[in-house]
Design a protein around this motif. Structure first.
Motif, PDB file in Angstrom:
ATOM      1  N   LEU A 273       1.715  -8.434   4.871  1.00 28.79           N
ATOM      2  CA  LEU A 273       1.088  -9.338   5.836  1.00 28.79           C
ATOM      3  C   LEU A 273       1.592  -9.076   7.254  1.00 28.79           C
ATOM      4  CD1 LEU A 273      -0.793 -11.754   6.280  1.00 28.79           C
ATOM      5  CD2 LEU A 273       1.165 -13.263   5.859  1.00 28.79           C
ATOM      6  N   VAL A 274       2.910  -8.944   7.401  1.00 36.38           N
ATOM      7  CA  VAL A 274       3.482  -8.733   8.728  1.00 36.38           C
ATOM      8  C   VAL A 274       3.105  -7.351   9.267  1.00 36.38           C
ATOM      9  CG1 VAL A 274       5.637  -8.566  10.034  1.00 36.38           C
ATOM     10  CG2 VAL A 274       5.378 -10.335   8.306  1.00 36.38           C
ATOM     11  N   ARG A 275       3.108  -6.354   8.403  1.00 35.75           N
ATOM     12  CA  ARG A 275       2.737  -5.005   8.850  1.00 35.75           C
ATOM     13  C   ARG A 275       1.273  -4.948   9.297  1.00 35.75           C
ATOM     14  NH1 ARG A 275       5.847  -0.920  10.449  1.00 35.75           N
ATOM     15  NH2 ARG A 275       4.879   0.728   9.233  1.00 35.75           N
ATOM     16  N   VAL A 276       0.406  -5.680   8.597  1.00 31.43           N
ATOM     17  CA  VAL A 276      -1.010  -5.716   8.982  1.00 31.43           C
ATOM     18  C   VAL A 276      -1.161  -6.324  10.369  1.00 31.43           C
ATOM     19  CG1 VAL A 276      -3.202  -6.878   8.492  1.00 31.43           C
ATOM     20  CG2 VAL A 276      -1.987  -5.690   6.662  1.00 31.43           C
ATOM     21  N   ALA A 277      -0.463  -7.428  10.628  1.00 34.80           N
ATOM     22  CA  ALA A 277      -0.536  -8.065  11.947  1.00 34.80           C
ATOM     23  C   ALA A 277      -0.004  -7.140  13.032  1.00 34.80           C
ATOM     24  CB  ALA A 277       0.246  -9.382  11.928  1.00 34.80           C
ATOM     25  N   ASP A 278       1.076  -6.446  12.733  1.00 32.79           N
ATOM     26  CA  ASP A 278       1.653  -5.513  13.699  1.00 32.79           C
ATOM     27  C   ASP A 278       0.687  -4.363  13.980  1.00 32.79           C
ATOM     28  OD1 ASP A 278       3.537  -4.587  15.458  1.00 32.79           O
ATOM     29  OD2 ASP A 278       4.782  -3.627  13.934  1.00 32.79           O
TER      30      ASP A 278
ATOM     31  N   CYS B 278       0.000   0.800   4.791  1.00 31.17           N
ATOM     32  CA  CYS B 278      -0.946  -0.260   5.122  1.00 31.17           C
ATOM     33  C   CYS B 278      -1.042  -0.459   6.628  1.00 31.17           C
ATOM     34  CB  CYS B 278      -0.570  -1.561   4.415  1.00 31.17           C
ATOM     35  SG  CYS B 278       0.781  -2.478   5.199  1.00 31.17           S
ATOM     36  N   TYR B 279       0.026  -0.173   7.326  1.00 26.41           N
ATOM     37  CA  TYR B 279       0.005  -0.231   8.800  1.00 26.41           C
ATOM     38  C   TYR B 279      -1.090   0.684   9.323  1.00 26.41           C
ATOM     39  CZ  TYR B 279       1.923   0.017  13.573  1.00 26.41           C
ATOM     40  OH  TYR B 279       2.095  -0.036  14.933  1.00 26.41           O
ATOM     41  N   ALA B 280      -1.159   1.866   8.757  1.00 26.33           N
ATOM     42  CA  ALA B 280      -2.095   2.865   9.253  1.00 26.33           C
ATOM     43  C   ALA B 280      -3.540   2.531   8.914  1.00 26.33           C
ATOM     44  CB  ALA B 280      -1.735   4.231   8.682  1.00 26.33           C
TER      45      ALA B 280
ATOM     46  N   PHE C   7      -1.759   6.751   7.131  1.00 24.15           N
ATOM     47  CA  PHE C   7      -1.932   6.022   5.869  1.00 24.15           C
ATOM     48  C   PHE C   7      -1.698   6.938   4.668  1.00 24.15           C
ATOM     49  CE2 PHE C   7      -4.984   4.905   2.443  1.00 24.15           C
ATOM     50  CZ  PHE C   7      -4.364   3.743   2.011  1.00 24.15           C
ATOM     51  N   MET C   8      -2.295   8.132   4.727  1.00 24.25           N
ATOM     52  CA  MET C   8      -2.189   9.043   3.596  1.00 24.25           C
ATOM     53  C   MET C   8      -0.790   9.638   3.466  1.00 24.25           C
ATOM     54  SD  MET C   8      -5.065   8.956   2.092  1.00 24.25           S
ATOM     55  CE  MET C   8      -4.799  10.337   0.982  1.00 24.25           C
ATOM     56  N   GLY C   9      -0.149   9.934   4.600  1.00 22.85           N
ATOM     57  CA  GLY C   9       1.162  10.576   4.568  1.00 22.85           C
ATOM     58  C   GLY C   9       2.221   9.807   3.796  1.00 22.85           C
ATOM     59  N   PRO C  10       2.479   8.524   4.136  1.00 21.82           N
ATOM     60  CA  PRO C  10       3.501   7.776   3.394  1.00 21.82           C
ATOM     61  C   PRO C  10       3.153   7.545   1.934  1.00 21.82           C
ATOM     62  CG  PRO C  10       3.053   6.736   5.503  1.00 21.82           C
ATOM     63  CD  PRO C  10       2.005   7.783   5.309  1.00 21.82           C
ATOM     64  N   ILE C  11       1.876   7.257   1.651  1.00 20.94           N
ATOM     65  CA  ILE C  11       1.496   6.989   0.254  1.00 20.94           C
ATOM     66  C   ILE C  11       1.649   8.251  -0.586  1.00 20.94           C
ATOM     67  CG2 ILE C  11      -0.453   6.427  -1.249  1.00 20.94           C
ATOM     68  CD1 ILE C  11      -1.367   4.432   0.794  1.00 20.94           C
ATOM     69  N   LEU C  12       1.097   9.362  -0.091  1.00 20.46           N
ATOM     70  CA  LEU C  12       1.237  10.625  -0.815  1.00 20.46           C
ATOM     71  C   LEU C  12       2.703  11.036  -0.890  1.00 20.46           C
ATOM     72  CD1 LEU C  12      -0.183  13.053  -2.150  1.00 20.46           C
ATOM     73  CD2 LEU C  12      -0.306  14.109   0.108  1.00 20.46           C
ATOM     74  N   GLY C  13       3.428  10.840   0.223  1.00 16.22           N
ATOM     75  CA  GLY C  13       4.835  11.215   0.248  1.00 16.22           C
ATOM     76  C   GLY C  13       5.668  10.394  -0.716  1.00 16.22           C
ATOM     77  N   GLY C  14       5.467   9.079  -0.737  1.00 11.06           N
ATOM     78  CA  GLY C  14       6.221   8.232  -1.655  1.00 11.06           C
ATOM     79  C   GLY C  14       5.948   8.566  -3.104  1.00 11.06           C
ATOM     80  N   PHE C  15       4.664   8.843  -3.411  1.00 11.58           N
ATOM     81  CA  PHE C  15       4.297   9.182  -4.791  1.00 11.58           C
ATOM     82  C   PHE C  15       4.900  10.520  -5.210  1.00 11.58           C
ATOM     83  CE2 PHE C  15       1.348  11.411  -7.640  1.00 11.58           C
ATOM     84  CZ  PHE C  15       1.369  10.553  -8.729  1.00 11.58           C
ATOM     85  N   LEU C  16       4.739  11.549  -4.353  1.00 15.58           N
ATOM     86  CA  LEU C  16       5.249  12.875  -4.698  1.00 15.58           C
ATOM     87  C   LEU C  16       6.771  12.907  -4.731  1.00 15.58           C
ATOM     88  CD1 LEU C  16       2.848  15.173  -2.633  1.00 15.58           C
ATOM     89  CD2 LEU C  16       2.813  14.742  -5.095  1.00 15.58           C
ATOM     90  N   TYR C  17       7.417  12.103  -3.879  1.00 14.91           N
ATOM     91  CA  TYR C  17       8.875  12.043  -3.872  1.00 14.91           C
ATOM     92  C   TYR C  17       9.393  11.558  -5.222  1.00 14.91           C
ATOM     93  CZ  TYR C  17      13.625  10.810  -2.382  1.00 14.91           C
ATOM     94  OH  TYR C  17      14.992  10.714  -2.273  1.00 14.91           O
TER      95      TYR C  17
ATOM     96  N   THR D 296       6.908   4.045  -4.403  1.00 15.90           N
ATOM     97  CA  THR D 296       5.465   4.071  -4.164  1.00 15.90           C
ATOM     98  C   THR D 296       5.028   2.854  -3.364  1.00 15.90           C
ATOM     99  OG1 THR D 296       5.101   5.310  -6.215  1.00 15.90           O
ATOM    100  CG2 THR D 296       3.206   4.177  -5.264  1.00 15.90           C
ATOM    101  N   VAL D 297       5.562   1.677  -3.709  1.00 11.09           N
ATOM    102  CA  VAL D 297       5.229   0.450  -2.980  1.00 11.09           C
ATOM    103  C   VAL D 297       5.743   0.528  -1.540  1.00 11.09           C
ATOM    104  CG1 VAL D 297       5.662  -2.036  -2.832  1.00 11.09           C
ATOM    105  CG2 VAL D 297       5.105  -0.997  -5.033  1.00 11.09           C
ATOM    106  N   ILE D 298       6.940   1.086  -1.364  1.00  9.18           N
ATOM    107  CA  ILE D 298       7.479   1.259  -0.007  1.00  9.18           C
ATOM    108  C   ILE D 298       6.540   2.143   0.814  1.00  9.18           C
ATOM    109  CG2 ILE D 298       9.374   2.225   1.341  1.00  9.18           C
ATOM    110  CD1 ILE D 298      11.236   1.469  -0.995  1.00  9.18           C
ATOM    111  N   GLY D 299       6.067   3.215   0.193  1.00  5.97           N
ATOM    112  CA  GLY D 299       5.104   4.075   0.873  1.00  5.97           C
ATOM    113  C   GLY D 299       3.829   3.336   1.236  1.00  5.97           C
TER     114      GLY D 299
END
Length: 453
Positions: A152-157, A95-97, A406-416, A87-90
């Protein structure tokens, strides 16, 4: 008195050679897209200025997409070693999105004030720097510190990418006003190439040299592009406009198209954080080979996008059917990715790759017509034709893409974690199916009318 044609005029009209002026390259353009002040035959040629715009945008697309996709094959595995849950990985992917969403709206509003060229160059420069920083995260202690630094790094990117892509869309639409879909579709070849090269190259470098090398190499390549872009990218100036994002997004057709953009983006985002884990677990492939699985999606998307862009410009009435049909096909693809258990189809690697290929084609079919359709709708509703409106449309497009990403990875990580990849992919397919149903209505009287009635 009418002047007698000269030998030079004969060569000019017969051989399509223009002098003095920029060197021209043949390009399939519509009237109005030639060099400034040109008419007739000159409109079928690409000026040096337009060529430089394409080179700058293509290099940015290639570098940014490689930077984005390089994480797929091995970062989830490394993050798990650092005590990060799925979930955190998602959320790290997501967070990038969400950052890109907010940044795109700001940059789209103030692009004219900041300057399109400065925003483009600054975005590419910062993106290269933070890519290198991402390669140093394996030196950070595991647990909360590692997770915080990833965010932090993903936000800057994300901020840097939002600046570059918003400026890029605006500059391209300004340079090619009558062939927006064709040009964007053609440049998606480089986006797809970045998505194609990122996972296998990243996976190979990771497997051969460790975690740091992929990011440092790519970051240095992106930084080397900055001086080139500074030298060749034209500088477009414009006065600030009076229109707002709110007026644009509340147009009925634009509202529905933003939902379509969300859907396609969410489908890509879902695969970013789940597909590599599923393939590693299901088929026991090494990290270097996992990246090759992504080739099916990225390569088919890159190859099909120019075709759908050309058709969207030549036959605008097809845009509706591209969007609707593309979403239907995408929904079916996600049902078959696992496949969903109720279908009683055995999961096989060749089938997974085939479905990804079809999904790449359907994604190009769906997403390429949306930008010119939003732009056309804006003009039909009184938005002035200029860089200010182009910036609003570019910022809105980037922002809405970010919502799905943003929604895709979070929802995907949770449902996975909760129901497994097979069912999670099926749920993701329902999003595309809903989008397909909604996308039929704004065009139900045909044409490019932006009203629902």
């Amino acid at each position: 008195m009418k002047r007698k044609p000269t030998r030079f005029h004969y060569l000019q009209t017969r051989c399509k050679f223009y002098f003095p002026g920029d060197v021209l390259v043949k390009w399939n353009l519509q009237p109005g897209d030639g060099p400034p002040g040109s008419t007739g035959h000159a409109s079928t040629w690409l000026s040096r200025e337009q060529l430089f715009v394409l080179i700058s945008a293509a290099s940015m697309n290639l570098g940014s997409m490689m930077s984005y996709s390089i994480l797929g094959p091995f970062f989830p595995k490394e993050a798990e070693k650092k005590k990060a849950s799925n979930t955190v990985i998602g959320m790290i992917f997501g967070c990038y999105a969400v950052t890109e969403l907010l940044a795109s709206l700001v940059f789209g509003k103030y692009l004219v004030h900041i300057g399109a060229k400065f925003m483009f160059v600054a975005g590419v420069f910062v993106s290269g720097g933070v890519t290198i920083l991402f390669g140093l995260l394996d030196q950070v202690p595991e647990g909360p510190i590692f997770i915080a630094m990833c965010f932090l790094v993903r936000v800057a990117d994300a901020i840097s990418f939002a600046a570059a892509i918003t400026a890029s869309f605006s500059i391209l639409a300004k340079a090619f006003p009558n062939n927006v879909a064709t040009v964007l579709g053609s440049l998606e070849v480089f986006s797809g190439l970045g998505l194609v090269l990122g996972p296998p190259i990243g996976g190979f470098l990771y497997q051969s040299f460790g975690y740091e090398v992929p990011f440092i190499c790519l970051g240095c390549i992106i930084l080397l592009m900055v001086p080139l872009i500074m030298c060749i990218l034209p500088n477009y100036e414009s006065n600030p406009g009076e229109q707002s994002f709110w007026k644009l997004v509340t147009l009925p057709k634009v509202t529905v198209l933003t939902f379509v953009i969300n859907s396609v983006s969410a489908c890509f985002g879902f695969l970013d954080c789940t597909l590599s884990l599923f393939v590693l677990k299901k088929f026991n492939l090494p990290a270097g080979y996992v990246g090759l699985v992504f080739l099916g999606l990225a390569l088919s998307y890159a190859i099909s996008s120019p075709l759908f862009g050309l058709l969207s410009d030549k036959m605008p009435r097809l845009r509706k059917w591209f969007v609707v049909l593309g979403n239907f096909i995408t929904a079916g693809c996600y049902m078959l990715l696992g496949p969903v258990p109720v279908l009683h189809i055995k999961s096989q690697l060749w089938l997974l790759v085939l479905i990804l290929v079809i999904n790449g084609i359907s994604a190009g079919m769906t997403i390429i017509p949306t930008f010119p359709e939003i732009l056309s709708c804006a003009y039909e509703n009184g938005f002035e034709e200029g860089l200010s409106t182009l910036a609003l449309v570019s910022g809105l497009f980037s922002a809405m893409w970010s919502v799905g990403a943003f929604m895709g990875p979070i929802l995907g990580g949770f449902l996975y974690e909760k129901i497994g990849f097979e069912w999670a992919a099926a749920v993701q397919g329902l999003w595309a199916l809903t989008s397909s149903e909604n996308s039929q209505y704004p065009w139900h009287r045909g044409g490019t009318n932006c009203s629902l009635i």
